[in-house]
Design a protein around this motif. Structure first.
Motif, PDB file in Angstrom:
ATOM      1  N   GLU A 146       0.740  -1.108   0.027  1.00  0.00           N
ATOM      2  CA  GLU A 146       0.005  -0.017  -0.096  1.00  0.00           C
ATOM      3  C   GLU A 146       0.890   1.122  -0.150  1.00  0.00           C
ATOM      4  OE1 GLU A 146      -3.426   0.148  -0.406  1.00  0.00           O
ATOM      5  OE2 GLU A 146      -3.289  -2.012  -0.573  1.00  0.00           O
ATOM      6  N   ARG A 147       1.927   1.287   0.847  1.00  0.00           N
ATOM      7  CA  ARG A 147       2.921   2.326   1.007  1.00  0.00           C
ATOM      8  C   ARG A 147       3.708   2.716  -0.360  1.00  0.00           C
ATOM      9  NH1 ARG A 147       5.471   3.805   6.061  1.00  0.00           N
ATOM     10  NH2 ARG A 147       6.164   5.845   5.740  1.00  0.00           N
ATOM     11  N   ALA A 148       3.658   1.502  -1.039  1.00  0.00           N
ATOM     12  CA  ALA A 148       4.690   1.678  -2.361  1.00  0.00           C
ATOM     13  C   ALA A 148       3.707   2.311  -3.451  1.00  0.00           C
ATOM     14  CB  ALA A 148       5.004   0.381  -3.104  1.00  0.00           C
ATOM     15  N   LYS A 149       2.370   1.725  -3.372  1.00  0.00           N
ATOM     16  CA  LYS A 149       1.376   2.289  -4.346  1.00  0.00           C
ATOM     17  C   LYS A 149       1.086   3.942  -4.339  1.00  0.00           C
ATOM     18  CE  LYS A 149      -1.560  -1.744  -4.493  1.00  0.00           C
ATOM     19  NZ  LYS A 149      -3.030  -2.360  -4.246  1.00  0.00           N
ATOM     20  N   GLU A 150       1.479   4.418  -3.291  1.00  0.00           N
ATOM     21  CA  GLU A 150       1.629   5.929  -2.915  1.00  0.00           C
ATOM     22  C   GLU A 150       2.595   6.719  -3.769  1.00  0.00           C
ATOM     23  OE1 GLU A 150       1.742   6.653   1.127  1.00  0.00           O
ATOM     24  OE2 GLU A 150      -0.304   5.602   1.515  1.00  0.00           O
ATOM     25  N   THR A 151       3.554   5.993  -4.276  1.00  0.00           N
ATOM     26  CA  THR A 151       4.746   6.790  -4.923  1.00  0.00           C
ATOM     27  C   THR A 151       4.404   6.643  -6.484  1.00  0.00           C
ATOM     28  OG1 THR A 151       6.282   4.729  -5.373  1.00  0.00           O
ATOM     29  CG2 THR A 151       6.356   6.082  -3.184  1.00  0.00           C
ATOM     30  N   ALA A 152       5.167   7.646  -7.175  1.00  0.00           N
ATOM     31  CA  ALA A 152       4.876   7.877  -8.645  1.00  0.00           C
ATOM     32  C   ALA A 152       5.575   6.565  -9.311  1.00  0.00           C
ATOM     33  CB  ALA A 152       5.340   8.958  -9.436  1.00  0.00           C
ATOM     34  N   VAL A 153       6.657   6.176  -8.614  1.00  0.00           N
ATOM     35  CA  VAL A 153       7.399   4.837  -9.333  1.00  0.00           C
ATOM     36  C   VAL A 153       6.763   3.457  -8.740  1.00  0.00           C
ATOM     37  CG1 VAL A 153       9.524   6.268  -9.571  1.00  0.00           C
ATOM     38  CG2 VAL A 153       9.063   4.933  -7.235  1.00  0.00           C
ATOM     39  N   GLY A 154       5.988   3.454  -7.738  1.00  0.00           N
ATOM     40  CA  GLY A 154       5.170   2.354  -7.476  1.00  0.00           C
ATOM     41  C   GLY A 154       6.142   1.425  -6.370  1.00  0.00           C
ATOM     42  N   ARG A 155       7.201   1.805  -5.790  1.00  0.00           N
ATOM     43  CA  ARG A 155       7.725   0.965  -4.998  1.00  0.00           C
ATOM     44  C   ARG A 155       8.498   1.930  -3.711  1.00  0.00           C
ATOM     45  NH1 ARG A 155      13.398   1.709  -5.672  1.00  0.00           N
ATOM     46  NH2 ARG A 155      14.004   2.900  -7.418  1.00  0.00           N
ATOM     47  N   ILE A 156       9.140   1.157  -2.896  1.00  0.00           N
ATOM     48  CA  ILE A 156       9.638   1.712  -1.709  1.00  0.00           C
ATOM     49  C   ILE A 156      11.145   2.081  -2.135  1.00  0.00           C
ATOM     50  CG2 ILE A 156      10.339   1.442   0.636  1.00  0.00           C
ATOM     51  CD1 ILE A 156       7.551   0.368   1.199  1.00  0.00           C
ATOM     52  N   GLY A 157      11.586   3.126  -1.610  1.00  0.00           N
ATOM     53  CA  GLY A 157      13.008   3.273  -1.967  1.00  0.00           C
ATOM     54  C   GLY A 157      14.000   2.398  -1.178  1.00  0.00           C
ATOM     55  N   GLU A 158      15.257   2.431  -1.629  1.00  0.00           N
ATOM     56  CA  GLU A 158      16.361   1.706  -0.763  1.00  0.00           C
ATOM     57  C   GLU A 158      17.305   2.915  -0.219  1.00  0.00           C
ATOM     58  OE1 GLU A 158      16.961  -1.640  -0.366  1.00  0.00           O
ATOM     59  OE2 GLU A 158      14.981  -2.264  -1.540  1.00  0.00           O
ATOM     60  N   PRO A 159      17.953   2.632   0.846  1.00  0.00           N
ATOM     61  CA  PRO A 159      18.647   3.575   1.403  1.00  0.00           C
ATOM     62  C   PRO A 159      19.885   4.218   0.572  1.00  0.00           C
ATOM     63  CG  PRO A 159      18.046   2.058   3.201  1.00  0.00           C
ATOM     64  CD  PRO A 159      17.621   1.561   2.056  1.00  0.00           C
ATOM     65  N   ARG A 160      20.308   3.193  -0.268  1.00  0.00           N
ATOM     66  CA  ARG A 160      21.367   3.530  -1.285  1.00  0.00           C
ATOM     67  C   ARG A 160      21.058   4.706  -2.063  1.00  0.00           C
ATOM     68  NH1 ARG A 160      19.976   1.137  -5.938  1.00  0.00           N
ATOM     69  NH2 ARG A 160      19.011  -0.647  -5.849  1.00  0.00           N
ATOM     70  N   GLU A 161      19.825   4.647  -2.528  1.00  0.00           N
ATOM     71  CA  GLU A 161      19.232   5.697  -3.470  1.00  0.00           C
ATOM     72  C   GLU A 161      19.458   7.122  -2.782  1.00  0.00           C
ATOM     73  OE1 GLU A 161      15.936   3.401  -6.228  1.00  0.00           O
ATOM     74  OE2 GLU A 161      15.726   3.336  -4.201  1.00  0.00           O
ATOM     75  N   LEU A 162      19.212   7.057  -1.642  1.00  0.00           N
ATOM     76  CA  LEU A 162      19.417   8.516  -0.976  1.00  0.00           C
ATOM     77  C   LEU A 162      20.857   8.472  -0.792  1.00  0.00           C
ATOM     78  CD1 LEU A 162      18.429  10.912   1.002  1.00  0.00           C
ATOM     79  CD2 LEU A 162      18.492   9.312   2.775  1.00  0.00           C
ATOM     80  N   ALA A 163      21.758   7.691  -0.369  1.00  0.00           N
ATOM     81  CA  ALA A 163      23.226   7.804  -0.377  1.00  0.00           C
ATOM     82  C   ALA A 163      23.929   8.393  -1.578  1.00  0.00           C
ATOM     83  CB  ALA A 163      23.886   6.370   0.175  1.00  0.00           C
ATOM     84  N   ASN A 164      23.227   7.938  -2.938  1.00  0.00           N
ATOM     85  CA  ASN A 164      23.590   8.133  -4.179  1.00  0.00           C
ATOM     86  C   ASN A 164      23.703   9.689  -4.332  1.00  0.00           C
ATOM     87  OD1 ASN A 164      24.320   5.539  -4.913  1.00  0.00           O
ATOM     88  ND2 ASN A 164      22.346   5.375  -6.074  1.00  0.00           N
ATOM     89  N   LEU A 165      22.676  10.282  -3.926  1.00  0.00           N
ATOM     90  CA  LEU A 165      22.218  11.728  -3.964  1.00  0.00           C
ATOM     91  C   LEU A 165      23.238  12.553  -3.023  1.00  0.00           C
ATOM     92  CD1 LEU A 165      21.009  14.372  -4.753  1.00  0.00           C
ATOM     93  CD2 LEU A 165      19.149  14.088  -3.158  1.00  0.00           C
ATOM     94  N   VAL A 166      23.425  11.925  -1.752  1.00  0.00           N
ATOM     95  CA  VAL A 166      24.503  12.543  -0.910  1.00  0.00           C
ATOM     96  C   VAL A 166      25.792  12.495  -1.327  1.00  0.00           C
ATOM     97  CG1 VAL A 166      25.303  12.568   1.431  1.00  0.00           C
ATOM     98  CG2 VAL A 166      22.992  12.253   1.275  1.00  0.00           C
ATOM     99  N   ALA A 167      26.158  11.438  -2.013  1.00  0.00           N
ATOM    100  CA  ALA A 167      27.501  11.234  -2.493  1.00  0.00           C
ATOM    101  C   ALA A 167      27.780  12.560  -3.675  1.00  0.00           C
ATOM    102  CB  ALA A 167      27.874   9.951  -3.095  1.00  0.00           C
ATOM    103  N   PHE A 168      26.495  12.464  -4.645  1.00  0.00           N
ATOM    104  CA  PHE A 168      26.692  13.352  -5.487  1.00  0.00           C
ATOM    105  C   PHE A 168      26.980  15.047  -5.142  1.00  0.00           C
ATOM    106  CE2 PHE A 168      24.197  16.778  -8.032  1.00  0.00           C
ATOM    107  CZ  PHE A 168      25.059  16.636  -9.040  1.00  0.00           C
ATOM    108  N   LEU A 169      26.024  15.319  -4.245  1.00  0.00           N
ATOM    109  CA  LEU A 169      26.208  16.547  -3.488  1.00  0.00           C
ATOM    110  C   LEU A 169      27.557  16.849  -2.768  1.00  0.00           C
ATOM    111  CD1 LEU A 169      22.526  16.931  -2.179  1.00  0.00           C
ATOM    112  CD2 LEU A 169      23.407  18.065  -4.226  1.00  0.00           C
ATOM    113  N   ALA A 170      27.935  15.749  -2.433  1.00  0.00           N
ATOM    114  CA  ALA A 170      29.405  15.949  -1.649  1.00  0.00           C
ATOM    115  C   ALA A 170      30.418  16.018  -2.740  1.00  0.00           C
ATOM    116  CB  ALA A 170      29.510  14.762  -0.537  1.00  0.00           C
TER     117      ALA A 170
END
Length: 117
Positions: A70-94
């Motif tokens: 149900e939680r995944a359905k709320e997103t546009a991509v239809g899934r729950i994210g993985e922590p590494r996906e947040l880490a990828n952004l942080v690595a880019f910003l750093a």
């Protein structure tokens, strides 16, 4: 830009304060080569999220798997994210590749928040 969460008024007010603080700090520190940004994670499969989902599933009398679906359905991509996906952004910003990005808040939420600003 922000979508309030029911029963989390204090959290919402605090989050907006952090956004404003980062914007002001970016303006003050930018000429010294200091970049200031926020990352705003959405539904990421973490221990905390699993704990919250487990409690909510129990309240509703449904399985954790069903609650996650149900939680995944709320997103546009239809899934729950993985922590590494947040880490990828942080690595880019750093990295040096983000040298012209400052004073912004970037959501990593799979399109959960539908606002245009």
């Amino acid at each position: 830009m922000y979508q309030p969460i029911p029963n989390l008024a204090l959290s919402g007010a605090t989050r907006m304060g952090v956004v404003a603080f980062a914007k002001s700090l970016a303006d003050e520190a930018g000429r010294d080569g200091i970049l200031v940004n926020n990352v705003a994670p959405g539904s990421l499969l973490s221990e905390r999220m699993l704990s919250n989902v487990t409690a909510r599933a129990k309240e509703l009398g449904i399985s954790v798997e069903k609650m996650l679906e149900e939680r995944a359905k709320e997103t546009a991509v239809g899934r729950i994210g993985e922590p590494r996906e947040l880490a990828n952004l942080v690595a880019f910003l750093a990295s040096g590749k983000s040298s012209y990005i400052t004073g912004t808040t970037i959501r990593v939420d799979g399109g959960l928040v539908r606002s245009v600003m």
